[in-house]
Design an enzyme around this catalytic site. Structure first.
Site, PDB file in Angstrom:
ATOM      1  N   PHE A  25       0.816  -1.210   0.000  1.00 43.25           N
ATOM      2  CA  PHE A  25       0.000   0.000   0.000  1.00 43.25           C
ATOM      3  C   PHE A  25       0.852   1.264   0.000  1.00 43.25           C
ATOM      4  O   PHE A  25       0.316   2.357   0.181  1.00 43.25           O
ATOM      5  CB  PHE A  25      -0.910   0.021   1.232  1.00 43.25           C
ATOM      6  CG  PHE A  25      -1.740  -1.217   1.383  1.00 43.25           C
ATOM      7  CD1 PHE A  25      -2.746  -1.503   0.479  1.00 43.25           C
ATOM      8  CD2 PHE A  25      -1.509  -2.098   2.422  1.00 43.25           C
ATOM      9  CE1 PHE A  25      -3.524  -2.644   0.607  1.00 43.25           C
ATOM     10  CE2 PHE A  25      -2.286  -3.247   2.567  1.00 43.25           C
ATOM     11  CZ  PHE A  25      -3.290  -3.516   1.652  1.00 43.25           C
ATOM     12  N   ALA A  26       2.131   1.126  -0.196  1.00 38.57           N
ATOM     13  CA  ALA A  26       3.006   2.287  -0.075  1.00 38.57           C
ATOM     14  C   ALA A  26       4.187   2.186  -1.035  1.00 38.57           C
ATOM     15  O   ALA A  26       4.569   1.100  -1.478  1.00 38.57           O
ATOM     16  CB  ALA A  26       3.523   2.409   1.363  1.00 38.57           C
ATOM     17  N   LYS A  43       7.969   7.871   2.681  1.00 30.36           N
ATOM     18  CA  LYS A  43       7.065   6.736   2.524  1.00 30.36           C
ATOM     19  C   LYS A  43       5.675   7.286   2.226  1.00 30.36           C
ATOM     20  O   LYS A  43       5.094   8.008   3.049  1.00 30.36           O
ATOM     21  CB  LYS A  43       7.043   5.878   3.788  1.00 30.36           C
ATOM     22  CG  LYS A  43       6.249   4.587   3.645  1.00 30.36           C
ATOM     23  CD  LYS A  43       6.438   3.697   4.871  1.00 30.36           C
ATOM     24  CE  LYS A  43       5.702   2.368   4.709  1.00 30.36           C
ATOM     25  NZ  LYS A  43       5.932   1.476   5.878  1.00 30.36           N
ATOM     26  N   ASP A 137       9.263  -7.309  12.126  1.00 30.39           N
ATOM     27  CA  ASP A 137       9.595  -7.558  10.720  1.00 30.39           C
ATOM     28  C   ASP A 137      11.090  -7.344  10.501  1.00 30.39           C
ATOM     29  O   ASP A 137      11.507  -6.664   9.566  1.00 30.39           O
ATOM     30  CB  ASP A 137       8.786  -6.650   9.793  1.00 30.39           C
ATOM     31  CG  ASP A 137       8.812  -7.124   8.336  1.00 30.39           C
ATOM     32  OD1 ASP A 137       9.118  -8.315   8.112  1.00 30.39           O
ATOM     33  OD2 ASP A 137       8.531  -6.310   7.439  1.00 30.39           O
TER      34      ASP A 137
END
Length: 206
Positions: A25-26, A43, A137
């Site tokens: 989405f980015a 971003k 992450d």
């Protein structure tokens, strides 16, 4: 704050340049401040494509990045909100991410260099955990090289969250190839204790 976005600019303050990274989405773009000339990473998140879960992750990311201020964590300079987009203005590394950096060294990194970078990553993670923030992450692509400064910085807190010591988290998230076994199995997990396999990736690639 809500600011008007001009073509090729953000609020008239940053000139957007080429794309240097992409996500679901980015996108991450190189940008330059129109007055100071400082280069930054931006971003750009398309809010129109986010469901409720993704919006929650977005709020967590911004909140955690504002909280975590450490020499080995990429700094969030500014957040610009518009009706359809959210812009995270962040400091820019000059050496790319750690995966590309290591790949450029055919024979791996020198042991002293690998040890220094590894130590910095551990310091950043430990600092986050002291603030009860878990990244979730951790991977080579989320470690940015600041080559001229001789340091690395942790980035991309898109899956980060606050945790309460002693309470386990339930959300299975992060990058599949780097996930801890308990996350792959869908079990609840002690956030600071779940070891990412990216640690082993650094050892293999170096």
């Amino acid at each position: 704050m809500s600011l008007k976005r001009y073509e090729g600019k953000i609020a008239g303050s940053y000139d957007l340049e080429e794309t240097i990274g992409k996500g679901h989405f980015a996108v991450v773009k190189l940008a330059r401040h129109v007055y100071s000339g400082e280069k930054v990473a931006v971003k750009v998140i398309d809010k129109t494509k986010l469901d409720d879960v993704s919006k929650a992750h977005l709020f967590q990311e911004v909140g955690c990045m504002k909280l975590v201020q450490h020499p080995n964590v990429v700094r969030l300079y500014e957040v610009i909100d518009t009706p359809s987009k959210l812009y995270l203005i962040m400091e820019l590394g000059d050496g790319g991410d750690m995966y590309d950096f290591i790949s450029r060294h055919d024979h791996g990194l020198e042991e002293e260099t690998a040890r220094r970078y590894f130590r910095q990553i551990v310091h950043a993670i430990n600092y986050c955990h002291q603030l009860h923030v878990v990244h979730r992450d951790l991977k080579l692509e989320n470690v940015v090289i600041f080559e001229k400064l001789g340091i690395v910085k942790l980035t991309d807190f898109g899956f980060s969250n606050k945790f309460i010591p002693g309470r386990k988290l339930e959300t299975s998230c992060g990058s599949l190839a780097y996930s801890a076994p308990e996350i792959l199995l869908g079990d609840s997990y002690d956030a600071p204790a779940a070891p990412p396999t990216f640690i082993h990736s650094i050892k293999v690639l170096t």
